[in-house]
Motif scaffolding. Structure first.
Motif, PDB file in Angstrom:
ATOM      1  N   ILE A  87       0.855  -1.186   0.000  1.00 32.32           N
ATOM      2  CA  ILE A  87       0.000   0.000   0.000  1.00 32.32           C
ATOM      3  C   ILE A  87       0.887   1.230   0.000  1.00 32.32           C
ATOM      4  O   ILE A  87       1.699   1.445   0.894  1.00 32.32           O
ATOM      5  CB  ILE A  87      -0.945  -0.011   1.216  1.00 32.32           C
ATOM      6  N   LEU A  88       0.726   2.009  -1.036  1.00 27.78           N
ATOM      7  CA  LEU A  88       1.545   3.200  -1.209  1.00 27.78           C
ATOM      8  C   LEU A  88       0.670   4.416  -0.929  1.00 27.78           C
ATOM      9  O   LEU A  88      -0.437   4.509  -1.440  1.00 27.78           O
ATOM     10  CB  LEU A  88       2.032   3.215  -2.656  1.00 27.78           C
ATOM     11  N   GLU A  89       1.177   5.344  -0.138  1.00 31.46           N
ATOM     12  CA  GLU A  89       0.398   6.561   0.105  1.00 31.46           C
ATOM     13  C   GLU A  89       0.906   7.658  -0.804  1.00 31.46           C
ATOM     14  O   GLU A  89       2.094   7.888  -0.930  1.00 31.46           O
ATOM     15  CB  GLU A  89       0.493   6.970   1.572  1.00 31.46           C
ATOM     16  N   LYS A  90      -0.028   8.352  -1.405  1.00 25.86           N
ATOM     17  CA  LYS A  90       0.339   9.283  -2.456  1.00 25.86           C
ATOM     18  C   LYS A  90      -0.656  10.446  -2.444  1.00 25.86           C
ATOM     19  O   LYS A  90      -1.825  10.258  -2.127  1.00 25.86           O
ATOM     20  CB  LYS A  90       0.221   8.529  -3.793  1.00 25.86           C
ATOM     21  N   GLU A  91      -0.184  11.620  -2.805  1.00 25.49           N
ATOM     22  CA  GLU A  91      -1.096  12.752  -2.902  1.00 25.49           C
ATOM     23  C   GLU A  91      -1.912  12.657  -4.190  1.00 25.49           C
ATOM     24  O   GLU A  91      -1.365  12.412  -5.246  1.00 25.49           O
ATOM     25  CB  GLU A  91      -0.336  14.088  -2.913  1.00 25.49           C
ATOM     26  N   ALA A  92      -3.193  12.922  -4.063  1.00 29.45           N
ATOM     27  CA  ALA A  92      -4.041  13.006  -5.255  1.00 29.45           C
ATOM     28  C   ALA A  92      -4.319  14.483  -5.519  1.00 29.45           C
ATOM     29  O   ALA A  92      -4.250  15.315  -4.615  1.00 29.45           O
ATOM     30  CB  ALA A  92      -5.347  12.259  -5.025  1.00 29.45           C
ATOM     31  N   SER A  93      -4.644  14.796  -6.746  1.00 26.26           N
ATOM     32  CA  SER A  93      -4.848  16.207  -7.088  1.00 26.26           C
ATOM     33  C   SER A  93      -6.208  16.705  -6.621  1.00 26.26           C
ATOM     34  O   SER A  93      -7.142  15.946  -6.427  1.00 26.26           O
ATOM     35  CB  SER A  93      -4.698  16.399  -8.592  1.00 26.26           C
ATOM     36  N   LEU A  94      -6.286  17.999  -6.428  1.00 25.70           N
ATOM     37  CA  LEU A  94      -7.531  18.672  -6.053  1.00 25.70           C
ATOM     38  C   LEU A  94      -7.846  19.703  -7.130  1.00 25.70           C
ATOM     39  O   LEU A  94      -6.946  20.223  -7.779  1.00 25.70           O
ATOM     40  CB  LEU A  94      -7.334  19.497  -4.775  1.00 25.70           C
ATOM     41  N   HIS A  95      -9.105  20.043  -7.233  1.00 26.14           N
ATOM     42  CA  HIS A  95      -9.449  21.112  -8.165  1.00 26.14           C
ATOM     43  C   HIS A  95      -8.963  22.457  -7.606  1.00 26.14           C
ATOM     44  O   HIS A  95      -9.031  22.687  -6.407  1.00 26.14           O
ATOM     45  CB  HIS A  95     -10.961  21.147  -8.377  1.00 26.14           C
ATOM     46  N   VAL A  96      -8.483  23.323  -8.479  1.00 29.02           N
ATOM     47  CA  VAL A  96      -7.940  24.608  -8.004  1.00 29.02           C
ATOM     48  C   VAL A  96      -8.954  25.420  -7.212  1.00 29.02           C
ATOM     49  O   VAL A  96      -8.576  26.206  -6.351  1.00 29.02           O
ATOM     50  CB  VAL A  96      -7.395  25.507  -9.134  1.00 29.02           C
ATOM     51  N   SER A  97     -10.241  25.230  -7.499  1.00 30.40           N
ATOM     52  CA  SER A  97     -11.240  26.023  -6.777  1.00 30.40           C
ATOM     53  C   SER A  97     -11.369  25.579  -5.329  1.00 30.40           C
ATOM     54  O   SER A  97     -12.001  26.263  -4.525  1.00 30.40           O
ATOM     55  CB  SER A  97     -12.597  25.923  -7.480  1.00 30.40           C
ATOM     56  N   ASN A  98     -10.779  24.451  -4.983  1.00 29.42           N
ATOM     57  CA  ASN A  98     -10.860  23.969  -3.606  1.00 29.42           C
ATOM     58  C   ASN A  98      -9.687  24.407  -2.744  1.00 29.42           C
ATOM     59  O   ASN A  98      -9.601  24.044  -1.582  1.00 29.42           O
ATOM     60  CB  ASN A  98     -10.956  22.436  -3.578  1.00 29.42           C
ATOM     61  N   VAL A  99      -8.788  25.164  -3.332  1.00 27.01           N
ATOM     62  CA  VAL A  99      -7.668  25.674  -2.548  1.00 27.01           C
ATOM     63  C   VAL A  99      -7.584  27.189  -2.687  1.00 27.01           C
ATOM     64  O   VAL A  99      -8.095  27.772  -3.632  1.00 27.01           O
ATOM     65  CB  VAL A  99      -6.308  25.052  -2.970  1.00 27.01           C
ATOM     66  N   SER A 100      -6.926  27.788  -1.706  1.00 22.37           N
ATOM     67  CA  SER A 100      -6.792  29.233  -1.710  1.00 22.37           C
ATOM     68  C   SER A 100      -5.378  29.557  -1.234  1.00 22.37           C
ATOM     69  O   SER A 100      -4.866  28.925  -0.317  1.00 22.37           O
ATOM     70  CB  SER A 100      -7.839  29.821  -0.758  1.00 22.37           C
ATOM     71  N   ILE A 101      -4.745  30.521  -1.859  1.00 21.46           N
ATOM     72  CA  ILE A 101      -3.361  30.830  -1.508  1.00 21.46           C
ATOM     73  C   ILE A 101      -3.275  31.414  -0.094  1.00 21.46           C
ATOM     74  O   ILE A 101      -4.185  32.115   0.352  1.00 21.46           O
ATOM     75  CB  ILE A 101      -2.735  31.780  -2.548  1.00 21.46           C
ATOM     76  N   VAL A 102      -2.208  31.087   0.608  1.00 23.33           N
ATOM     77  CA  VAL A 102      -1.985  31.642   1.932  1.00 23.33           C
ATOM     78  C   VAL A 102      -0.963  32.756   1.799  1.00 23.33           C
ATOM     79  O   VAL A 102       0.124  32.577   1.256  1.00 23.33           O
ATOM     80  CB  VAL A 102      -1.488  30.568   2.922  1.00 23.33           C
ATOM     81  N   CYS A 103      -1.312  33.918   2.307  1.00 26.58           N
ATOM     82  CA  CYS A 103      -0.455  35.089   2.202  1.00 26.58           C
ATOM     83  C   CYS A 103       0.658  35.032   3.245  1.00 26.58           C
ATOM     84  O   CYS A 103       0.388  34.823   4.422  1.00 26.58           O
ATOM     85  CB  CYS A 103      -1.313  36.322   2.424  1.00 26.58           C
ATOM     86  N   PRO A 104       1.919  35.206   2.831  1.00 26.77           N
ATOM     87  CA  PRO A 104       3.009  35.202   3.804  1.00 26.77           C
ATOM     88  C   PRO A 104       2.997  36.455   4.689  1.00 26.77           C
ATOM     89  O   PRO A 104       3.579  36.463   5.772  1.00 26.77           O
ATOM     90  CB  PRO A 104       4.270  35.149   2.936  1.00 26.77           C
ATOM     91  N   GLY A 105       2.322  37.504   4.242  1.00 28.17           N
ATOM     92  CA  GLY A 105       2.286  38.755   4.991  1.00 28.17           C
ATOM     93  C   GLY A 105       1.313  38.703   6.154  1.00 28.17           C
ATOM     94  O   GLY A 105       1.652  39.028   7.291  1.00 28.17           O
ATOM     95  N   CYS A 106       0.083  38.269   5.902  1.00 24.98           N
ATOM     96  CA  CYS A 106      -0.927  38.288   6.961  1.00 24.98           C
ATOM     97  C   CYS A 106      -1.282  36.892   7.440  1.00 24.98           C
ATOM     98  O   CYS A 106      -2.004  36.737   8.412  1.00 24.98           O
ATOM     99  CB  CYS A 106      -2.169  39.060   6.519  1.00 24.98           C
ATOM    100  N   GLY A 107      -0.763  35.846   6.761  1.00 22.72           N
ATOM    101  CA  GLY A 107      -0.971  34.485   7.223  1.00 22.72           C
ATOM    102  C   GLY A 107      -2.359  33.939   6.978  1.00 22.72           C
ATOM    103  O   GLY A 107      -2.690  32.863   7.437  1.00 22.72           O
TER     104      GLY A 107
END
Ligand SMILES: [Zn+2]
Length: 107
Positions: free
Chosen positions: A59-79
């Motif tokens: 059993i191999l654990e692996k990352e699967a892809s997500l749709h871009v609309s399900n993620v949001s960038i995290v700002c390094p300035g305000c966190g």
């Protein structure tokens, strides 16, 4: 049709929907409107041993892809996760900025 996104490999994103909601990680790969984020959306893949490719079975654990609309960038300035704004600098280069605090996301 290619999805319009301004996320890039190496960006830190937060998952905003789905099973891994709330997790953050770096984008490992991006293709066809889908992103692969480290340690997010782990799937277990049952592989058969293949000695010629040096693959061990099990059993191999692996990352699967997500749709871009399900993620949001995290700002390094305000966190915080944020929408991305665009900014054109005096010399004509375009940068991505945080809509909350204005931090340049391309540094
Ligand atoms: Zn910010």
């Amino acid at each position: 049709m290619a999805e319009k996104t301004i996320l890039r490999r190496g960006d830190t994103v937060r998952v905003i929907a789905g099973r891994d909601k709330g997790k953050t990680g770096k984008i490992l790969a991006i293709a066809d409107g889908r992103v692969t984020v480290e340690r997010v959306n782990i799937i277990k893949r049952h592989t058969r041993a293949n000695p010629s490719k040096n693959v061990r079975g099990g059993i191999l654990e692996k990352e699967a892809s997500l749709h871009v609309s399900n993620v949001s960038i995290v700002c390094p300035g305000c966190g915080k996760h944020t929408r991305i704004g665009r900014n054109v600098q005096a010399d004509g280069t375009r940068t991505r900025i945080c809509r909350r605090c204005g931090t340049n996301l391309d540094q």
